[in-house]
Design an enzyme around this catalytic site. Structure first.
Site, short mmCIF file in Angstrom:
data_model
loop_
_atom_site.label_atom_id
_atom_site.label_comp_id
_atom_site.label_asym_id
_atom_site.label_seq_id
_atom_site.Cartn_x
_atom_site.Cartn_y
_atom_site.Cartn_z
N ASP A 195 37.65 30.32 40.14
CA ASP A 195 36.68 31.20 39.46
C ASP A 195 36.52 30.87 37.97
OD1 ASP A 195 35.33 33.42 38.38
OD2 ASP A 195 37.02 34.80 38.66
N HIS A 368 38.08 39.27 35.88
CA HIS A 368 38.18 37.81 36.00
C HIS A 368 39.18 37.22 35.01
CE1 HIS A 368 34.53 37.67 38.55
NE2 HIS A 368 34.17 38.70 37.81
#
Lengths: 548, 548
Positions: A195, A368
């Site tokens: 990611d 994140h």
């Protein structure tokens, strides 16, 4: 064990953009899909509801798809499943909560999974999906029950890290499975996908834990109702709001279908721990004393049709904003939404509400990993090759830069965007064929029949408006039968248009009655040049021509 | 000395928005204007070039305007001057550089100041403008020669702080005039107006000085050309790029008219200290070895028509991007531009260039004070009343919060948006009348005749496209004379439209030949409902009806 065969990694979405994540793995002519998300339209995508990946590659090989694996229950990972399942019949694998959220989504759209059975998997378990041995392991994100994947094929071992952060104090108390990552590392990872969302953010993303005290302060100071807006799928946040509500002896009510449905399934499955007596129906909450209530709703991105969007515009049906309300926007702007969020904040303030957003207090943290976490992941997994996923090109490039900084050789770091197939064979990675990797626009109920040409036309209409002329010509003598009918929209004010119309008619008459003209284009050009002279604008000029 | 009379503070722009700053002061029926800026359009302002303040209040009292004072030479402070001067003849007061940039702007638009003479003022000097005694004092911002204003009237002393920061090491070595601020404080300030742009940013804005080392590193590592994009009016930044170019023995070339013109005037007036032999014409630079060159141009906001915008799209005429180019975007996104900047960065990367922007290296710092500076200003000036200016409502409110935190009584802090007049009399501040304070849109050469109605129509056109029908009816028997002509734009693909047209014609025939219809609306409704059935979209349907 010597490696053999060729594994294709097929990026169908989320590489070169934020959203609509979808990756396919193909080995020996069998395909496993990971995630099927949607993306919200950019400002220049006029009239589009949302966007799904172009998965025509899968449609062409529908009978080769042996399974669809979903890593977690956010829209950008599950939103396109109903579209995919209408084209492809394959079993879907997901953890309990993710599966529950998928079922809510399918039911709401009256889609049944059909032959495509939904299978529940557990972090720590493994499943054979065709030639792919998939090991699921727990990772932290802003929704419980998220998993990463260890994918073993004869061609090698791939670790697929979808959205993650390394949160040591997550809301559900369940940190990332570092041991499993280390175990993969020991076995030798040929390729890591990870990611990239926060690849431009230095440091370490704060833990979900910091939100508790921030909410506590807001609830403590709020003189009236607290209205918390977030994504309906941000289950961890809903848990935190519930806990704060209990502490401050407020009842919690849910507004909006998606919020109600998601909370229902998450509570039923045990992922939301909020006692029955804390949650009250919205109607009841609206009758209670203001300081006894917290309302959870959607609209943290300033969406005009959301509850907070409507509250800010004064157009919400069930209830209105009160001047002593405190509105908490618990999310970070998705790129492209900054403007509508700001507009919403300003409108709420103008109506007298107190508004709390992430620039003022830590009522949101990212789900994140930031740069230090991204580097830690690479250092734990020690992959031979690295492929950044989930991000615009600028984030993918930056993530690639981090990988080389921690020692992955530059030639083993691959930056590609949607549609560029990557192949792993003989322990080496190389670029494969290029397939379509674009957008499929969903507008109204129709899919895919709005393309860039149409969007360009819409943009043109929008910039300077339209100028329509109906011309009827006598087919015998070629002269105007009557004064041209003229309609304008989005061009100039009706009064200004009225003033220009006699001259426009004059120009048309010169063209038509003068003879020597070929078709509508001559009329269009004559009118266009007059309008430009007068206004320095170039509306779209359209002529309908009939001969009688 | 007892105070008498009433001073009106008239916010015409920049309160409740970022841009088009303009404030007027009125005493005894005489008006002084401070700044006259433009604003760049938001994404939903379709087809608009830029926006100027609605200064109809001034136009109505044009003969009462005794002067226009400009604080510095940025577009959001000088951009609307040419429009104002076409309506109002009044002397303009500005410092040397600001005046030079105004002259460049007027000349480029073939506007002469006319009777409205331009007067040069100096920081430290004072000027009597009607009943206003204006003391100019130096402040730091991202352009040299910026000033704040001390405005003395019989009603009291007002300090007007336009864009500022407290930079102790500015590029031109000239820090803010703290002594003057302290002197005002001693005299007793009745009202302070101050820049709210960064009111949500904690801490202290870094000095311009940090940019030097960042540029140094970029220039040192760049294998080929360096292309630096910034605003043409960011004179300090141009100076820093020039110095770095010298250090790295690169020649500097300027691309774009506004950049060339501004640098010319700034060098002529002594505000840019770059030797003649460092600057070369663009044509010459393009012939030199890549690592010997730096190109300065516009486009740091991703504007499609700017040089960097065109380079990213591959449509620049004079030169193309090369894969070993390093592009530096030296600015921060103006709210609303985030998306187009990101798109530009991604496109530049896709073309192989290295791109440096503020998330990667400190190649830009803000020109506006952060919270600690804003509080320091208030503590130095110790005003009786406080009025935050320059910001959206969210920033104005936050700035107001800072003022109360440092001890200004809440009732003495006034948050208003454009058009809400504030009155100072008898040492007290109260709200006055409400006048229009909206937008005047500039589109093409015309001003002000694009209003919200037109923009709404444009938005409607853009969302679902148009569907045009020309119907000719026999005036004797009321039946269709021929098949209706149909044109669609931005609705569905031509093929899909083709498929729907027979049924549309059928529906129209039913309405018309069935009789019992009143006007075009009946046709419109019949077609609309069919199109919605088929596509779930609602294009704008327009009918031109003629009877023959």
């Amino acid at each position: 064990m010597s490696k053999h065969g060729k594994l294709k990694i097929i990026p169908l979405g989320g590489l070169g953009e934020v959203g609509k994540n979808m990756t396919a793995y193909e080995f020996n002519n069998q395909i496993m899909v990971v995630d099927a998300g949607i993306m919200f339209p950019r400002n220049d995508m006029l009239g589009i509801d949302y966007i799904i990946p172009d998965y025509d590659y899968l449609r062409q090989k529908a009978d080769k798809v042996v399974g669809i694996v979903i890593t977690h229950g956010h829209e950008d990972h599950i939103g396109a499943i109903r579209h995919v399942l209408s084209d492809i019949s394959a079993p879907v694998y997901a953890t309990l909560l993710t599966r529950g959220l998928i079922e809510v989504k399918l039911a709401r759209n009256n889609v049944t999974a059909g032959k495509a059975a939904l299978h529940t998997v557990e972090a720590g378990s493994s499943v054979e999906i065709g030639p792919f041995k998939v090991e699921f392991f727990h990772i932290c994100h802003s929704i419980p029950d998220s998993v990463g994947l260890g994918i073993t094929t004869p061609a090698g071992l791939v670790v697929h890290m979808s959205d993650f952060k390394f949160d040591h104090t997550p809301v559900d108390g369940w940190p990332t499975d570092y041991a499993k990552l280390a175990e993969f590392s020991k076995r030798g990872v040929d390729l890591l996908l990870s990611d990239s969302t926060n690849a431009e953010r230095p440091g370490w993303t704060p833990s979900e834990m910091v939100i508790g005290p921030a909410l506590d302060k807001v609830f403590g100071e709020a003189p009236g109702r607290v209205i918390v807006a977030t994504f309906a799928s941000l289950i961890s946040r809903i848990q935190q709001v519930g806990e704060t509500a209990m502490k401050h002896k407020r009842k919690m009510a849910l507004a909006g279908t998606s919020m109600v449905d998601n909370v229902k399934i998450a509570r039923k499955l045990g992922y939301l721990n909020i006692p029955d007596d804390v949650i009250v129906p919205l109607e009841q909450a609206l009758q209670m004393q203001d300081h006894k209530v917290v309302l959870m709703c959607t609209g943290s991105q300033g969406e005009p049709s959301s509850i907070v969007g409507r509250l800010s515009a004064g157009t919400n049906r069930q209830f209105d904003l009160k001047p002593n309300d405190t509105v908490v926007l618990s999310s970070h702007p998705i790129p492209g939404n900054e403007e509508s969020i700001s507009k919403t904040i300003n409108r709420l303030l103008r109506r007298g509400a107190t508004v709390i957003y992430d620039a003022l207090a830590p009522v949101h943290v990212s789900g994140h990993a930031s740069q230090e976490e991204q580097k830690l992941l690479i250092n734990i997994v020690k992959p031979k090759h690295f492929l950044p996923i989930h991000g615009e090109l600028r984030q993918l490039k930056r993530h690639a830069g981090l990988a080389t900084e921690v020692g992955i050789p530059e030639e083993n770091v691959i930056v590609v965007e949607n549609g560029q197939i990557v192949e792993l064979s003989g322990g080496k990675v190389r670029l494969g064929e290029r397939i379509p990797g674009g957008y499929v626009f969903v507008d109204g109920q129709s899919i895919g029949d709005v393309d860039y040409d149409i969007m360009r036309e819409r943009g043109k209409l929008a910039r300077n408006g339209i100028f329509l002329i109906d011309v009827s010509v006598d087919k015998l003598n070629g002269r105007l039968l009557h004064d041209p009918e003229i309609i304008t929209r989005g061009f100039v004010s009706p009064e200004d248009a009225e003033e220009m119309i006699p001259e426009v008619r004059q120009r048309i008459m010169q063209v038509v009655n003068g003879g020597g003209w070929d078709n509508e284009k001559d009329i269009v050009n004559a009118v266009k040049s007059y309008l430009y002279e007068e206004t320095k604008r170039r509306p779209m000029v359209l002529v309908t021509l009939s001969k009688a």
